[in-house]
Design a protein around this motif. Structure first.
Motif, PDB file in Angstrom:
ATOM      1  N   LEU A 312       0.845  -1.194   0.000  1.00 18.63           N
ATOM      2  CA  LEU A 312       0.000   0.000   0.000  1.00 18.63           C
ATOM      3  C   LEU A 312       0.881   1.245   0.000  1.00 18.63           C
ATOM      4  O   LEU A 312       1.881   1.301   0.719  1.00 18.63           O
ATOM      5  N   PHE A 313       0.486   2.246  -0.814  1.00 18.65           N
ATOM      6  CA  PHE A 313       1.218   3.500  -0.918  1.00 18.65           C
ATOM      7  C   PHE A 313       0.283   4.670  -0.637  1.00 18.65           C
ATOM      8  O   PHE A 313      -0.926   4.582  -0.881  1.00 18.65           O
ATOM      9  N   ASP A 314       0.861   5.782  -0.158  1.00 18.33           N
ATOM     10  CA  ASP A 314       0.082   7.005  -0.062  1.00 18.33           C
ATOM     11  C   ASP A 314       0.157   7.748  -1.391  1.00 18.33           C
ATOM     12  O   ASP A 314       0.812   7.292  -2.340  1.00 18.33           O
ATOM     13  N   LYS A 315      -0.505   8.910  -1.500  1.00 16.74           N
ATOM     14  CA  LYS A 315      -0.557   9.596  -2.795  1.00 16.74           C
ATOM     15  C   LYS A 315       0.737  10.315  -3.132  1.00 16.74           C
ATOM     16  O   LYS A 315       0.822  10.959  -4.182  1.00 16.74           O
ATOM     17  N   LYS A 316       1.752  10.186  -2.264  1.00 16.87           N
ATOM     18  CA  LYS A 316       3.097  10.671  -2.589  1.00 16.87           C
ATOM     19  C   LYS A 316       4.034   9.524  -2.919  1.00 16.87           C
ATOM     20  O   LYS A 316       5.253   9.697  -2.984  1.00 16.87           O
ATOM     21  N   CYS A 317       3.460   8.316  -3.093  1.00 17.00           N
ATOM     22  CA  CYS A 317       4.207   7.106  -3.447  1.00 17.00           C
ATOM     23  C   CYS A 317       5.111   6.613  -2.315  1.00 17.00           C
ATOM     24  O   CYS A 317       6.095   5.913  -2.557  1.00 17.00           O
ATOM     25  N   ASN A 318       4.781   6.952  -1.090  1.00 20.96           N
ATOM     26  CA  ASN A 318       5.510   6.410   0.058  1.00 20.96           C
ATOM     27  C   ASN A 318       4.823   5.134   0.528  1.00 20.96           C
ATOM     28  O   ASN A 318       3.607   5.120   0.708  1.00 20.96           O
ATOM     29  N   PRO A 319       5.568   4.032   0.752  1.00 21.22           N
ATOM     30  CA  PRO A 319       4.952   2.784   1.234  1.00 21.22           C
ATOM     31  C   PRO A 319       4.323   2.972   2.609  1.00 21.22           C
ATOM     32  O   PRO A 319       4.927   3.557   3.508  1.00 21.22           O
ATOM     33  N   LEU A 320       3.091   2.493   2.760  1.00 18.92           N
ATOM     34  CA  LEU A 320       2.377   2.585   4.030  1.00 18.92           C
ATOM     35  C   LEU A 320       2.304   1.253   4.758  1.00 18.92           C
ATOM     36  O   LEU A 320       2.404   1.200   5.977  1.00 18.92           O
ATOM     37  N   LEU A 321       2.084   0.177   3.993  1.00 15.79           N
ATOM     38  CA  LEU A 321       1.860  -1.127   4.625  1.00 15.79           C
ATOM     39  C   LEU A 321       2.205  -2.228   3.639  1.00 15.79           C
ATOM     40  O   LEU A 321       1.823  -2.172   2.469  1.00 15.79           O
ATOM     41  N   GLU A 322       2.953  -3.246   4.128  1.00 17.09           N
ATOM     42  CA  GLU A 322       3.238  -4.437   3.336  1.00 17.09           C
ATOM     43  C   GLU A 322       2.202  -5.508   3.679  1.00 17.09           C
ATOM     44  O   GLU A 322       2.021  -5.829   4.860  1.00 17.09           O
ATOM     45  N   LEU A 323       1.537  -6.036   2.651  1.00 18.33           N
ATOM     46  CA  LEU A 323       0.509  -7.064   2.860  1.00 18.33           C
ATOM     47  C   LEU A 323       1.055  -8.464   2.664  1.00 18.33           C
ATOM     48  O   LEU A 323       0.286  -9.423   2.653  1.00 18.33           O
ATOM     49  N   GLY A 324       2.361  -8.587   2.491  1.00 20.00           N
ATOM     50  CA  GLY A 324       2.955  -9.913   2.398  1.00 20.00           C
ATOM     51  C   GLY A 324       3.027 -10.421   0.966  1.00 20.00           C
ATOM     52  O   GLY A 324       2.765  -9.700  -0.003  1.00 20.00           O
ATOM     53  N   THR A 325       3.385 -11.693   0.826  1.00 22.02           N
ATOM     54  CA  THR A 325       3.532 -12.336  -0.482  1.00 22.02           C
ATOM     55  C   THR A 325       2.634 -13.560  -0.553  1.00 22.02           C
ATOM     56  O   THR A 325       2.234 -14.123   0.464  1.00 22.02           O
ATOM     57  N   GLY A 326       2.328 -13.977  -1.780  1.00 20.37           N
ATOM     58  CA  GLY A 326       1.492 -15.145  -1.984  1.00 20.37           C
ATOM     59  C   GLY A 326       0.985 -15.207  -3.409  1.00 20.37           C
ATOM     60  O   GLY A 326       1.306 -14.349  -4.240  1.00 20.37           O
ATOM     61  N   PRO A 327       0.148 -16.201  -3.722  1.00 16.48           N
ATOM     62  CA  PRO A 327      -0.396 -16.350  -5.077  1.00 16.48           C
ATOM     63  C   PRO A 327      -1.559 -15.382  -5.310  1.00 16.48           C
ATOM     64  O   PRO A 327      -2.723 -15.788  -5.351  1.00 16.48           O
ATOM     65  N   TYR A 328      -1.265 -14.102  -5.461  1.00 20.97           N
ATOM     66  CA  TYR A 328      -2.301 -13.074  -5.557  1.00 20.97           C
ATOM     67  C   TYR A 328      -2.186 -12.305  -6.873  1.00 20.97           C
ATOM     68  O   TYR A 328      -1.089 -12.119  -7.399  1.00 20.97           O
ATOM     69  N   ASN A 329      -3.330 -11.835  -7.366  1.00 22.64           N
ATOM     70  CA  ASN A 329      -3.342 -10.979  -8.557  1.00 22.64           C
ATOM     71  C   ASN A 329      -4.513  -9.991  -8.560  1.00 22.64           C
ATOM     72  O   ASN A 329      -4.762  -9.342  -9.576  1.00 22.64           O
ATOM     73  N   THR A 330      -5.230  -9.881  -7.431  1.00 23.81           N
ATOM     74  CA  THR A 330      -6.429  -9.049  -7.384  1.00 23.81           C
ATOM     75  C   THR A 330      -6.500  -8.293  -6.065  1.00 23.81           C
ATOM     76  O   THR A 330      -6.197  -8.857  -5.008  1.00 23.81           O
ATOM     77  N   ILE A 331      -6.904  -7.014  -6.136  1.00 22.46           N
ATOM     78  CA  ILE A 331      -7.138  -6.197  -4.947  1.00 22.46           C
ATOM     79  C   ILE A 331      -8.540  -5.612  -5.032  1.00 22.46           C
ATOM     80  O   ILE A 331      -8.959  -5.137  -6.086  1.00 22.46           O
ATOM     81  N   ARG A 332      -9.278  -5.657  -3.923  1.00 22.38           N
ATOM     82  CA  ARG A 332     -10.599  -5.036  -3.854  1.00 22.38           C
ATOM     83  C   ARG A 332     -10.720  -4.261  -2.542  1.00 22.38           C
ATOM     84  O   ARG A 332     -10.655  -4.851  -1.454  1.00 22.38           O
ATOM     85  N   TRP A 333     -10.878  -2.912  -2.638  1.00 23.55           N
ATOM     86  CA  TRP A 333     -11.131  -2.065  -1.473  1.00 23.55           C
ATOM     87  C   TRP A 333     -12.630  -2.039  -1.194  1.00 23.55           C
ATOM     88  O   TRP A 333     -13.439  -1.983  -2.114  1.00 23.55           O
ATOM     89  N   ASN A 334     -12.999  -2.029   0.085  1.00 24.02           N
ATOM     90  CA  ASN A 334     -14.419  -1.834   0.377  1.00 24.02           C
ATOM     91  C   ASN A 334     -14.725  -0.333   0.303  1.00 24.02           C
ATOM     92  O   ASN A 334     -13.829   0.498   0.426  1.00 24.02           O
ATOM     93  N   PRO A 335     -15.992   0.051   0.065  1.00 22.30           N
ATOM     94  CA  PRO A 335     -16.315   1.458  -0.206  1.00 22.30           C
ATOM     95  C   PRO A 335     -15.937   2.418   0.927  1.00 22.30           C
ATOM     96  O   PRO A 335     -15.688   3.590   0.660  1.00 22.30           O
ATOM     97  N   GLN A 336     -15.911   1.942   2.164  1.00 25.33           N
ATOM     98  CA  GLN A 336     -15.543   2.820   3.274  1.00 25.33           C
ATOM     99  C   GLN A 336     -14.029   2.960   3.438  1.00 25.33           C
ATOM    100  O   GLN A 336     -13.569   3.773   4.235  1.00 25.33           O
ATOM    101  N   GLY A 337     -13.256   2.153   2.720  1.00 21.46           N
ATOM    102  CA  GLY A 337     -11.805   2.236   2.813  1.00 21.46           C
ATOM    103  C   GLY A 337     -11.220   1.583   4.041  1.00 21.46           C
ATOM    104  O   GLY A 337     -10.015   1.687   4.278  1.00 21.46           O
TER     105      GLY A 337
END
Length: 526
Positions: A312-337
């Motif tokens: 995860l990055f902020d709008k200045k491209c600074n890393p905020l949070l690492e979500l780890g590694t794995g067999p992933y290819n999709t991200i879905r945010w919920n509407p409330q964030g």
């Protein structure tokens, strides 16, 4: 925000081979959805972005528009040989594309739904995913534009009879994307030509006098791009894809992620921590941060590759949070964030991980194999996956999960072609924390008879484990020279080395360890 009692009900559109139904819920009374509309003949259906209208194509010439609040028909449109149709964000206009029967025929039409009259027409030879809809609207319908040869044309959304009111010249432009809310800027992609590199340029909307872009980024080895605006129209993510990978690591070319801002403060690559393709990049609904899944995420022919990484990055491209590694290819945010789902669909096993972004913690893991579509509900409490035809002809069905990954509802179909939440503004629902509390109360009331069963916390965990049993991975034969390959593959699928080893391998490992101990003891005694 709206209170819990005033929140609109959730609704789901479910379409089979020839009919669609409209479900009410979740939550479902007695475990089954109620029907708002049942078995209406159609070949296609789509909501407007605000959920106020529903467009239903009933044949190759008839399109019906419904009022979603009453489930009643508003108007029918007869459009012979129609190929595609869509609604504007507020459901004010219907846009149709039909096969041209003659050269220069005006086959793209914009209809005013209230009156049923056409308000604008133009000619378009063909339709692709990249150039449809031909007329783009901002989310508030205040700005509208279309891509033409060497220019982007703008319209007065209150009076299309004026025709084109502004022309923005962009020589060689092949694709354009209007910012969503507000529609203050437009991004234009110009492909490579005669040794000149490809570029993405950002211009202010409706400003014909502006000859210079407010932001620009050039690319070599660029075939196509995906342009992703944030809410607020201040930042643009550009996924750059080339058909050929110069490093020969992938048959599918190479990709990279760039970030541009409308104030010109950032025009460069997003700093990613590993090499490999960009699988997905999505803005949160606030527009203040974005998540990226990148790096190798599967096994290619003859090449063992490592798991994808999510950051995860902020709008200045600074890393905020690492979500780890794995067999992933999709991200879905919920509407409330607050929540997000990290998943591996398509040719991946279907692993899903649910995160609480606000509290920076993982909530749960589960699987949804063979999923084709996935999305959060408007209230942000439920996550739905669907296996649909024609992508997959077997095991079609719908699964609905709670925000923490526990399975809430599952239904299988002989053939399922579509499963969509009805869009609603997140502001119509209560605070997400209060919604979660009420959701947990419903769970306990439905699953625990009075005076029976384990304590609440125990029962919740039991329910989650019973509805989502861990899938057993069948052991595969591995030749002796593939010991390292087995270790890499176990890491790819989130296993430990011990889990991926066979019984014989474990037995031989123990024998070797005992022999080493005996040899060490004999050497010490001598």
């Amino acid at each position: 925000m709206a209170s819990n009692n005033q929140s609109p009900p959730l609704e789901i559109l479910v379409r089979g081979p020839e009919q669609f139904s409209l479900w009410t819920g979740p939550p479902f009374a007695n475990g089954q959805p109620a029907l708002k509309l049942d078995k209406v003949n159609c070949v296609n259906a789509k909501f407007s972005d605000d959920g106020s209208k529903l467009m239903v194509t009933k044949s190759n010439s008839t399109i019906t528009v419904y009022d979603c609040s009453t489930a009643k028909e508003i108007r029918n449109f007869e459009v012979p040989n129609v190929v595609a149709a869509t609604l504007s964000p507020f459901g004010t206009y219907l846009q149709t594309f039909k096969k041209p029967s003659a050269p220069q025929e005006k086959n793209v039409t914009l209809w005013k739904i209230d009156t049923g009259a056409p308000v604008y027409q133009h000619s378009q030879k063909n339709m692709t995913k990249g150039n449809w809809p031909a007329v783009q609207f901002s989310s508030d319908e205040a700005t509208a534009c279309r891509l033409a040869t060497n220019e982007v044309q703008f319209f007065d959304t209150g009076d299309f009879s004026k025709g084109v009111i502004c022309r923005l010249g962009v020589p060689g432009v092949a694709a354009a994307e209007l910012s969503s809310l507000p529609g203050s800027h437009v991004a234009a992609f110009v492909p490579e030509s005669k040794g000149v590199p490809a570029s993405v340029q950002i211009y202010a909307s409706g400003n014909a006098s502006q000859s210079q872009p407010v932001a620009r980024r050039s690319f070599f080895r660029c075939s196509t791009t995906q342009l992703k605006w944030n809410h607020g129209s201040t930042g643009l993510l550009v996924v750059v894809q080339s058909d050929v990978d110069k490093t020969n690591q992938s048959y599918y070319g190479e990709s990279k992620l760039c970030y541009l801002t409308t104030d010109g403060m950032h025009e460069g690559l997003v700093p990613l921590r590993k090499d490999g393709p960009i699988h997905d990049a999505q803005w949160s609904y606030s527009g203040l941060e974005f998540a990226v899944v990148y790096g190798w995420a599967s096994r290619m022919v003859g090449i063992l590759v490592m798991p994808a990484r999510a950051t995860l990055f902020d709008k200045k491209c600074n890393p905020l949070l690492e979500l780890g590694t794995g067999p992933y290819n999709t991200i879905r945010w919920n509407p409330q964030g607050k929540f997000l789902c990290l998943a591996g669909f398509g040719n991946l096993p279907g692993d899903m991980v649910f995160w609480d972004y606000i509290d920076k913690k993982q909530l749960g893991t589960t699987k949804a194999e063979w999923s084709v579509t996935s999305e959060w509900s408007a209230d942000g409490c439920y996550f739905m996956t669907a296996t649909t035809a024609p992508r997959l002809q077997v095991d079609n069905g719908i699964k609905i999960f709670h925000y923490n990954g526990s399975l809430y509802f599952k239904k299988m179909f002989d053939k399922l072609y579509q499963a969509d939440w009805k869009p609603e503004s997140p502001s119509k629902f209560g605070d997400i924390a209060e919604l979660i509390k009420s959701l947990n109360l419903v769970q306990l009331e439905d699953t625990k008879p009075s005076g029976q069963g384990p304590p609440k916390s125990t029962q919740t965990s039991v329910k989650a484990s019973s509805t989502n049993p861990p899938a057993q991975k069948p052991a595969a034969y591995r030749p002796p020279h593939a010991k390292n390959a087995a270790a890499i593959q176990s890491q790819l699928f989130g296993e430990t080395a011990a889990e991926s080893m066979s019984k014989n391998a474990l037995r031989n490992k123990k024998k070797r360890e005992k022999q080493k101990e005996k040899k060490a003891a004999s050497d010490a005694s001598s």
